[in-house]
Write an enzyme that holds these catalytic residues in place. Structure first.
Site, PDB file in Angstrom:
ATOM      1  N   ALA A 137      37.833  22.598  51.765  1.00  0.00           N
ATOM      2  CA  ALA A 137      38.236  24.001  51.784  1.00  0.00           C
ATOM      3  C   ALA A 137      39.757  24.150  51.749  1.00  0.00           C
ATOM      4  O   ALA A 137      40.485  23.188  51.954  1.00  0.00           O
ATOM      5  CB  ALA A 137      37.700  24.657  53.059  1.00  0.00           C
ATOM      6  N   ASP A 150      34.902  13.148  63.837  1.00  0.00           N
ATOM      7  CA  ASP A 150      36.091  12.915  63.012  1.00  0.00           C
ATOM      8  C   ASP A 150      37.375  13.271  63.772  1.00  0.00           C
ATOM      9  O   ASP A 150      38.243  13.986  63.260  1.00  0.00           O
ATOM     10  CB  ASP A 150      35.994  13.704  61.703  1.00  0.00           C
ATOM     11  CG  ASP A 150      36.924  13.142  60.611  1.00  0.00           C
ATOM     12  OD1 ASP A 150      37.404  12.000  60.766  1.00  0.00           O
ATOM     13  OD2 ASP A 150      37.160  13.847  59.612  1.00  0.00           O
TER      14      ASP A 150
HETATM   15  N1  LIG Z   1      43.677  27.321  62.275  1.00  0.00           N
HETATM   16  C1  LIG Z   1      44.643  26.791  61.540  1.00  0.00           C
HETATM   17  N2  LIG Z   1      45.934  27.157  61.714  1.00  0.00           N
HETATM   18  C2  LIG Z   1      46.913  26.594  60.977  1.00  0.00           C
HETATM   19  N3  LIG Z   1      46.714  25.663  60.009  1.00  0.00           N
HETATM   20  C3  LIG Z   1      45.446  25.260  59.788  1.00  0.00           C
HETATM   21  C4  LIG Z   1      44.351  25.797  60.533  1.00  0.00           C
HETATM   22  N4  LIG Z   1      43.208  25.195  60.108  1.00  0.00           N
HETATM   23  C5  LIG Z   1      43.575  24.339  59.152  1.00  0.00           C
HETATM   24  N5  LIG Z   1      44.911  24.363  58.941  1.00  0.00           N
HETATM   25  C6  LIG Z   1      45.633  23.563  57.934  1.00  0.00           C
HETATM   26  O1  LIG Z   1      44.770  23.373  56.819  1.00  0.00           O
HETATM   27  C7  LIG Z   1      44.503  21.967  56.615  1.00  0.00           C
HETATM   28  C8  LIG Z   1      43.068  21.766  56.159  1.00  0.00           C
HETATM   29  O2  LIG Z   1      42.191  22.214  57.158  1.00  0.00           O
HETATM   30  P1  LIG Z   1      40.845  21.461  57.512  1.00  0.00           P
HETATM   31  O3  LIG Z   1      41.169  20.066  57.954  1.00  0.00           O
HETATM   32  O4  LIG Z   1      40.057  22.287  58.479  1.00  0.00           O
HETATM   33  O5  LIG Z   1      40.144  21.431  56.096  1.00  0.00           O
HETATM   34  P2  LIG Z   1      38.987  20.493  55.613  1.00  0.00           P
HETATM   35  O6  LIG Z   1      38.715  20.812  54.178  1.00  0.00           O
HETATM   36  O7  LIG Z   1      37.835  20.621  56.560  1.00  0.00           O
HETATM   37  O8  LIG Z   1      39.652  19.052  55.779  1.00  0.00           O
HETATM   38  P3  LIG Z   1      38.971  17.613  55.689  1.00  0.00           P
HETATM   39  O9  LIG Z   1      39.590  16.987  54.485  1.00  0.00           O
HETATM   40  O10 LIG Z   1      39.373  16.929  56.964  1.00  0.00           O
HETATM   41  O11 LIG Z   1      37.524  17.812  55.560  1.00  0.00           O
HETATM   42  C9  LIG Z   1      44.840  21.310  57.934  1.00  0.00           C
HETATM   43  O12 LIG Z   1      45.213  19.976  57.739  1.00  0.00           O
HETATM   44  C10 LIG Z   1      45.987  22.184  58.448  1.00  0.00           C
HETATM   45  O13 LIG Z   1      47.205  21.797  57.832  1.00  0.00           O
END
Ligand SMILES: Nc1ncnc2c1ncn2[C@@H]1O[C@H](COP(=O)(O)OP(=O)(O)OP(=O)(O)O)[C@@H](O)[C@H]1O
Length: 397
Positions: free
Chosen positions: A15, A125
């Site tokens: 995402a 994780d």
């Molecule tokens: N609540 C938040 N406030 C500020 N920055 C955020 C927040 N949530 C996520 N981010 C930023 O967005 C990035 C991606 O978020 P997240 O890790 O939840 O995505 P993902 O697609 O689930 O990642 P992964 O590759 O671990 O599956 C984080 O590394 C961070 O930099």
């Protein structure tokens, strides 16, 4: 709720996360978005997050579906964490955090783990990238790999996570329970102390899984840490999950105990500040205090141009739909390729066919490991479910 999307805060494999603003209240929050057709994993995360409520877990604020640029988007609203990830905080510290700060963050992560474990949830994780920093410190985020242990999951959730942070029993594909989160916490403490992944001399994710799962070794515990910190780490990093301390036991350990005088002093010096943790002065004073504290850091001397290590790839169990999301992640934005092209393209993709008789996998492992006679039978059940997309990343299909 009517809201507007602001700038992108970050993106992960599943995402993109943007800043958002409520039109009615003016409240600022973060929104994690993905196309509705690929949102199964994010919707699962929404169900998990909406059932949790703790000061140590990133706050849930709702969800909706929008149409943007002719695409239906699924959006998960979460609390905005202005300090970014714990990984960002480590980078701001020049690649390391002062031990007092490590103690404060470790306590908050343990409190978060204690809470989710008491609810029957394993995060699966834990690492610096999945801990977010806000006004009150650290909170656990990204429940995309999490799984219930109490039968709430409607499907069998496969092994998931980040190879370098995996506990031995997870690397062997045996079990992923509460103790594996505690092992990953130990790895995250090493990350805070050194700015590097545990197992610094291991070349890639496959080699890491083998070393973690099938050697008798433990990650290197930084010699510059205090005896108390080392003792705490030794309770997290026990190869036998039954011997590892639980989160609630760890909360009583003096390293993260409320009475840790060093941590108290640092915390008080921050709360004395008239401004909040969000203020630039806070970060400057933190960096200053870390510079002062940066004495002898052994083999991990302060890294000036510290960069994120690409080896830290998340393994995520997936439905076919989610596999497509993964394949899209591999696309070059300027030159998108289809999923099948991406998987079979030879310039940067090392593919191991896992559906057939496994011969390609055998060749691949042969090329990676000079001595693996003991590995074939023991690792095969796990590796048969994996696709290796370059030597760095791994996907479960
Ligand atoms: N609540 C938040 N406030 C500020 N920055 C955020 C927040 N949530 C996520 N981010 C930023 O967005 C990035 C991606 O978020 P997240 O890790 O939840 O995505 P993902 O697609 O689930 O990642 P992964 O590759 O671990 O599956 C984080 O590394 C961070 O930099």
């Amino acid at each position: 709720m009517a809201w507007t999307r602001g700038h992108t805060l970050g993106s992960g494999s599943s995402a993109t996360v943007s800043l958002a603003n409520s039109l009615r209240s003016g409240d600022v929050f973060a929104v994690k978005s993905v196309e509705l057709s690929r949102s199964e994993s994010l919707q699962r995360e929404e169900r998990i997050l909406s059932s949790l409520g703790s000061p140590y877990i990133v706050g849930y604020k709702g969800c909706d579906i929008t149409r943007e640029n002719n695409k239906l988007m699924y959006n998960l609203f979460i609390e905005y964490m202005p300090g970014g990830t714990l990984g960002d905080a480590i980078r701001r510290g020049g690649g390391q955090l002062h031990e007092s700060m490590i103690g404060i963050y470790a306590r908050q992560i343990v409190q978060g783990l204690d809470y989710i474990h008491s609810r029957g949830l394993v995060h699966c994780d834990i690492k610096g990238q999945n801990v977010l920093i806000g006004e009150d410190g650290a909170k656990i985020a990204d429940f995309g790999c999490a799984k219930w242990t109490n039968g709430k999951d409607d499907r069998k959730v496969p092994i998931a996570g980040t190879p370098f942070f995996m506990a031995p029993e997870v690397a062997r594909g045996e079990d992923q329970g509460y103790p594996s989160d505690v092992w990953a916490l130990g790895c995250t403490i090493i990350e805070m102390a050194t700015g590097g992944a545990p197992w610094p001399n291991v070349a890639n994710a496959v080699a890491a899984l083998y070393r973690i799962g099938f050697s008798e070794e433990l990650p290197w515990i930084p010699s510059f840490l205090s005896d108390q910190a080392k003792d705490f780490l030794s309770k997290c990093l026990r190869r036998d999950p039954k011997e590892r301390w639980t989160a609630s036991q760890l909360l009583k350990h003096p390293f993260v105990g409320e009475l840790n005088p060093q941590a108290k002093q640092v915390q008080e010096s921050y709360s004395d500040s008239p401004t909040s943790i969000l203020d630039q002065n806070f970060w400057s004073s933190l960096e200053e205090s870390e510079k002062k504290g940066s004495g002898n850091y052994g083999p991990f001397s302060r890294v000036e141009n510290w960069t994120w290590d690409d080896n830290w790839v998340t393994i995520r169990g997936s439905t076919n739909e989610e596999s497509n999301v993964r394949a899209d992640y591999m696309e070059d934005e300027a030159n998108p390729v289809s999923r099948s092209e991406a998987v079979s393209s030879s310039h940067d993709v090392e593919k191991v066919e896992s559906h057939g008789d496994g011969e390609d996998m055998e060749d691949f492992l042969d090329s990676k490991f000079s001595c693996r006679t003991c590995m074939k039978d023991s690792v095969k059940p796990l590796f048969e479910t994996l696709h290796f997309v370059s030597s760095k990343s791994i996907i479960i299909f």
